[in-house]
Scaffold this active site. Sequence first.
Site, PDB file in Angstrom:
ATOM      1  N   GLY A  60     -65.341 -41.489 -37.802  1.00 19.62           N
ATOM      2  CA  GLY A  60     -66.326 -42.520 -38.100  1.00 19.62           C
ATOM      3  C   GLY A  60     -67.230 -42.667 -36.899  1.00 19.62           C
ATOM      4  O   GLY A  60     -67.670 -41.680 -36.312  1.00 19.62           O
ATOM      5  N   SER A  90     -62.245 -36.123 -35.384  1.00 18.45           N
ATOM      6  CA  SER A  90     -63.610 -36.568 -35.118  1.00 18.45           C
ATOM      7  C   SER A  90     -63.606 -37.666 -34.061  1.00 18.45           C
ATOM      8  O   SER A  90     -63.261 -37.414 -32.916  1.00 18.45           O
ATOM      9  CB  SER A  90     -64.271 -37.014 -36.424  1.00 18.45           C
ATOM     10  N   ALA A  91     -63.977 -38.898 -34.402  1.00 23.37           N
ATOM     11  CA  ALA A  91     -63.977 -39.983 -33.423  1.00 23.37           C
ATOM     12  C   ALA A  91     -62.601 -40.178 -32.802  1.00 23.37           C
ATOM     13  O   ALA A  91     -62.472 -40.498 -31.619  1.00 23.37           O
ATOM     14  CB  ALA A  91     -64.442 -41.284 -34.080  1.00 23.37           C
ATOM     15  N   HIS A 145     -67.050 -31.434 -34.081  1.00 23.78           N
ATOM     16  CA  HIS A 145     -68.148 -31.033 -34.991  1.00 23.78           C
ATOM     17  C   HIS A 145     -69.149 -30.119 -34.285  1.00 23.78           C
ATOM     18  O   HIS A 145     -70.342 -30.128 -34.619  1.00 23.78           O
ATOM     19  CB  HIS A 145     -68.904 -32.253 -35.534  1.00 23.78           C
ATOM     20  N   GLU A 182     -66.035 -27.483 -36.682  1.00 27.58           N
ATOM     21  CA  GLU A 182     -65.285 -27.961 -37.835  1.00 27.58           C
ATOM     22  C   GLU A 182     -64.319 -26.882 -38.313  1.00 27.58           C
ATOM     23  O   GLU A 182     -64.627 -25.694 -38.287  1.00 27.58           O
ATOM     24  CB  GLU A 182     -66.240 -28.377 -38.941  1.00 27.58           C
TER      25      GLU A 182
END
Length: 231
Positions: free
Chosen positions: A86, A118-119, A155, A190
């Site tokens: 997020g 991710s985050a 990413h 990714e």
Amino acid sequence: MKLLLLSSSRAGQSGYLETAREAIYQHTSQCKNIVFIPYAGVTINHDEYTAMVQNALPELSIRGIHTWEKPLSAIREADAIFIGGGNTFNLLYSLYRYDLVDAIKEKVQDGALYVGWSAGSNVAGKTIRTTNDMPIIEPPSFTALNLVPFQINPHFTNYQPPGHNGETRTDRLNEFMILNPDTPVLAIPEGTGLLVEQGKYEIIGEGESYVFQNGEQITVSDQAHLQALLP
């Protein structure tokens, strides 16, 4: 410490956590108390986000940290901590808000498994200064969990759309290197991730990962090479 730091929740057109499911299952087989931290979610509420993770990982029993009266109690009881993707700034803001930064770090150092994507991978590094996210809220500090002694850029891609004149991701990471020459950055595309176990680093998944260090972008060729590049 044992960490599984994933670049993303999806790769290509895959389903949510589909490409990461096998690795997550493999490394959580002995975990009974899995706490999920949904604070990176901004356009999704905590219950919905936790349900989405639970549905993606049906063989696990996952509980959102927001269901405890005191978030610190959740961390104390956990034998695995999951942090989803997020907005990284909102995530770190919330971790500071609930006094969880030191608590998570200590719990993981004591043996709890950490899984982030991710985050959730961003905050495992020294700081969040190499996140791709917009700073929609200001945390008290950019200093993160510091579970690994380098920066992470999930990413990772260097794609530049035709006619787009903005900086590429490599341009941005080169800027970071100029101002922070002694701090390596691991850039993971990714579909890949970093497994940290017993002080060793291993890239998992498909796709080339890179270390940005001392003014160079170095392709990671194997586990031994990665171990030599990172502190």
